[in-house]
Enzyme design. Structure first.
Site, mmCIF file in Angstrom:
data_model
loop_
_atom_site.group_PDB
_atom_site.id
_atom_site.type_symbol
_atom_site.label_atom_id
_atom_site.label_comp_id
_atom_site.label_asym_id
_atom_site.label_seq_id
_atom_site.Cartn_x
_atom_site.Cartn_y
_atom_site.Cartn_z
ATOM 1 N N GLY A 10 7.737 -62.773 -9.248
ATOM 2 C CA GLY A 10 8.931 -63.440 -9.787
ATOM 3 C C GLY A 10 9.016 -63.239 -11.292
ATOM 4 N N GLY A 12 11.387 -64.208 -13.456
ATOM 5 C CA GLY A 12 12.529 -65.020 -13.882
ATOM 6 C C GLY A 12 12.287 -65.749 -15.184
ATOM 7 N N THR A 95 17.643 -75.645 -4.013
ATOM 8 C CA THR A 95 17.902 -76.713 -3.053
ATOM 9 C C THR A 95 18.434 -76.071 -1.766
ATOM 10 O OG1 THR A 95 18.440 -78.165 -4.891
ATOM 11 C CG2 THR A 95 19.183 -78.858 -2.715
ATOM 12 N N GLU A 162 4.625 -75.289 -14.666
ATOM 13 C CA GLU A 162 5.001 -74.877 -16.021
ATOM 14 C C GLU A 162 5.954 -75.911 -16.605
ATOM 15 O OE1 GLU A 162 3.780 -72.477 -18.017
ATOM 16 O OE2 GLU A 162 5.009 -73.777 -19.273
ATOM 17 N N LYS A 221 4.572 -82.755 -11.908
ATOM 18 C CA LYS A 221 5.691 -81.926 -12.371
ATOM 19 C C LYS A 221 7.026 -82.569 -11.980
ATOM 20 C CE LYS A 221 8.157 -78.378 -13.577
ATOM 21 N NZ LYS A 221 8.397 -77.895 -14.914
ATOM 22 N N CYS A 277 16.246 -77.144 -13.173
ATOM 23 C CA CYS A 277 15.154 -78.007 -12.710
ATOM 24 C C CYS A 277 15.535 -79.448 -12.398
ATOM 25 C CB CYS A 277 14.044 -78.038 -13.746
ATOM 26 S SG CYS A 277 13.136 -76.513 -13.818
ATOM 27 N N LYS A 280 17.584 -80.329 -9.149
ATOM 28 C CA LYS A 280 16.846 -79.828 -7.973
ATOM 29 C C LYS A 280 15.590 -80.655 -7.728
ATOM 30 C CE LYS A 280 13.984 -76.472 -8.379
ATOM 31 N NZ LYS A 280 13.456 -75.182 -8.854
ATOM 32 N N ARG A 443 28.842 -82.604 -27.030
ATOM 33 C CA ARG A 443 27.447 -82.577 -27.477
ATOM 34 C C ARG A 443 27.224 -83.349 -28.770
ATOM 35 N NH1 ARG A 443 23.684 -80.676 -23.820
ATOM 36 N NH2 ARG A 443 24.656 -79.106 -22.510
#
Ligand code: UDX
Ligand code: ADP
Length: 463
Positions: A10, A12, A95, A162, A221, A277, A280, A443
């Site tokens: 992977g 990514g 997901t 990670e 995590k 992240c 999910k 923002r």
């Protein structure tokens, strides 16, 4: 065991930067990153290191230093597995979009395919490391596949989640708050843990390397991401109350953040969190809690997502309401599409959902993002399946120049906190816009008072 060869399946946003930093810091270890996606690997190998597929400050320099020396990118997954002593699994765990757990549970099909491939190829004992965020007890499933389909060799499964955040991946990897390694409590498990500790010990202080059992590591995590996302939903919930009461959410965040028990980070009200992240992992946590019958626990965490969805919708509703209840045919310019600054990643970006809402109201959206292409924007919208590609193309376009993009616009919406937006010539932008000229700062990064002085109608989040 002395580690000299590792591979990562992977290439990514997690696998790529993580392996690049390991290679940079451990010149004695050969690091091979493999991926099925040929285009992605070709980009990692592009002669001009600026063309690597992931934009992260400092990453091109790290890759430039290590690539060809002890860092390699390849599509030959079997060869990399065969040669490596340690195999990191860093594939996507989206997901589920079908069947049991649809819309909640993590889809582990890519993980399972990896495990089967490792089992088929490995002719010697291997350490297999879960890098992707996974539901608790996934290691057990991986072990079962490896042991039941393998060639009789021994596998040790470690969990090494990670914690890097995109946009700061390189500095997070170089100077992590902690490295977490979960492993089996047996003698063999401890040996595997020690082997992985020895890799990180090349640049991370011993007291920052934490070892636990596998399940604690996996759950830590999910818990970390749930806590972080919860802070954002908490401050976003307060942002609406601030708008109603005349309080200012930035002032509230500063006041509470000075309490050392609360801390000042991760309290920026926004148009809603995005990224691959948070949503999910929380949905996954909710699913796991429900599967153990812990409905109150599940409901508690689900509320973080409900609040985040509400915050995105609230932002698009506010734009429609402020523009006299109709945006049909009106040009609205988005500054930013990425889910945060300093990344070209757009997964779950709030911009996608805000655009989709406004397009359903027939607005004409123009997007400027310094790192995101029109192709990517159209792909993100396509994924929602609200409209056909041609219908989307009729309602949204990207521009290369922000001033061009703002020309003739009825409103500007800031969706990503890119620093360069603060430096724009706002008088020039104002002069080219329809009047009244609106800015919706999703923002809270622009200087509202200056913009009001120019003549803009400026609306921030939470004030
Ligand atoms: C997150 C975790 O931080 C990281 O530890 C984990 O490994 C992966 O998930 P990431 O999604 O890359 O990292 O970025 P992060 O900085 O956490 O931001 C996530 C989202 O929250 C972004 O959309 C960001 O704009 C938003 N955010 C963050 C806020 O809206 N307010 C804040 O105060 C902080
Ligand atoms: P992350 O943000 O977690 O790194 P990405 O989606 O960016 O996730 O990267 C995951 C990568 O894993 C993708 O490039 C995908 O092609 C790759 N991948 C998925 N399954 C396999 C597999 N079985 N073998 C090799 N690569 C895979």
């Amino acid at each position: 065991m002395k580690i000299t060869k590792i591979c990562c399946i992977g290439a990514g946003y997690v696998g790529g930067p993580t392996m690049a930093v390991i290679a940079q810091k451990c010149p004695h270890i050969q690091v091979t990153v493999v991926d099925l996606n040929q285009e992605r690997i070709a980009a990692w190998n592009d002669q001009d290191v600026k063309n690597i597929p992931i934009y992260e400050p400092g990453l091109a320099e790290v890759v430039g230093e290590a690539r060809g020396r002890n860092l390699f990118f390849s599509t030959d997954v079997d060869k990399a597995i065969d040669e490596a002593q340690v195999i990191f699994i860093s594939v996507n765990t989206p997901t589920k979009t079908y069947g049991k757990g649809k819309g909640m549970a993590a889809d582990l099909k890519y993980i399972e395919l990896c495990a089967r491939q490792i089992a088929r190829v490995a002719k010697e004992d291997k350490i297999v490391v879960e890098k992707s965020t996974l539901p608790v007890r996934t290691a057990e499933a991986i072990k079962s596949i490896l042991d039941n389909t393998g060639n009789g060799v021994q596998f040790q499964i470690l969990s090494n989640p990670e914690f890097l955040a995109e946009g700061t991946a390189v500095s997070d990897l170089l100077d992590p708050d902690r490295i977490l390694i979960g492993g089996d409590e047996s003698v063999e498990g401890q040996k595997a843990i020690n082997a992985l500790v020895s890799v990180y010990a090349n640049w991370v202080a011993a007291d920052k390397i934490l070892t636990t059992n596998v399940w604690s590591s996996e759950l830590s995590k999910l818990t970390a991401n749930a806590f972080l996302a919860q802070r954002i939903s908490s401050i976003n919930a307060m942002s609406e109350l601030c708008e109603k009461t005349g309080a200012d959410v930035n002032q509230v965040a500063k006041a509470i953040g000075m309490d050392s028990r609360i801390g000042s980070k991760f309290l920026k009200a926004s148009v809603g969190f995005g990224g691959s992240c948070f949503q999910k992992d929380i949905l996954n946590l909710v699913y796991i809690a429900k599967s153990y019958g812990l409905n109150e626990v599940a409901d508690y965490w689900e509320q973080v997502i409900i609040m985040n969805d509400y915050q995105k919708r609230r932002f698009s509703n506010k734009i429609v309401q402020t523009l006299y209840n109709t945006v049909s045919g009106k040009k609205i310019t988005f500054l930013g599409w990425a889910f945060k600054k300093d990344t070209n990643d757009t997964r779950e970006s709030a911009a996608i959902y805000v655009a989709d809402d406004l397009m359903s109201e027939q607005a004409q959206i123009v997007v400027f993002d310094p790192k995101v292409s029109e192709k990517k924007i159209l792909a993100d919208l396509d994924y929602l399946e609200t409209r056909t590609l041609d219908q989307n193309k009729a309602l949204i376009a990207a521009v290369e120049d922000p001033y061009e993009g703002c020309k003739g616009a009825h409103a500007i919406a800031v969706l990503t906190e890119w620093d360069e937006f603060k430096e724009y010539d706002w008088q020039r932008i104002y002069d080219g816009m329809q009047k009244p000229a609106f800015i919706f700062d999703g923002r809270n990064i622009l200087n509202g008072q200056e913009l009001k002085n120019i003549g803009f109608i400026y609306q921030a989040i939470g004030s």
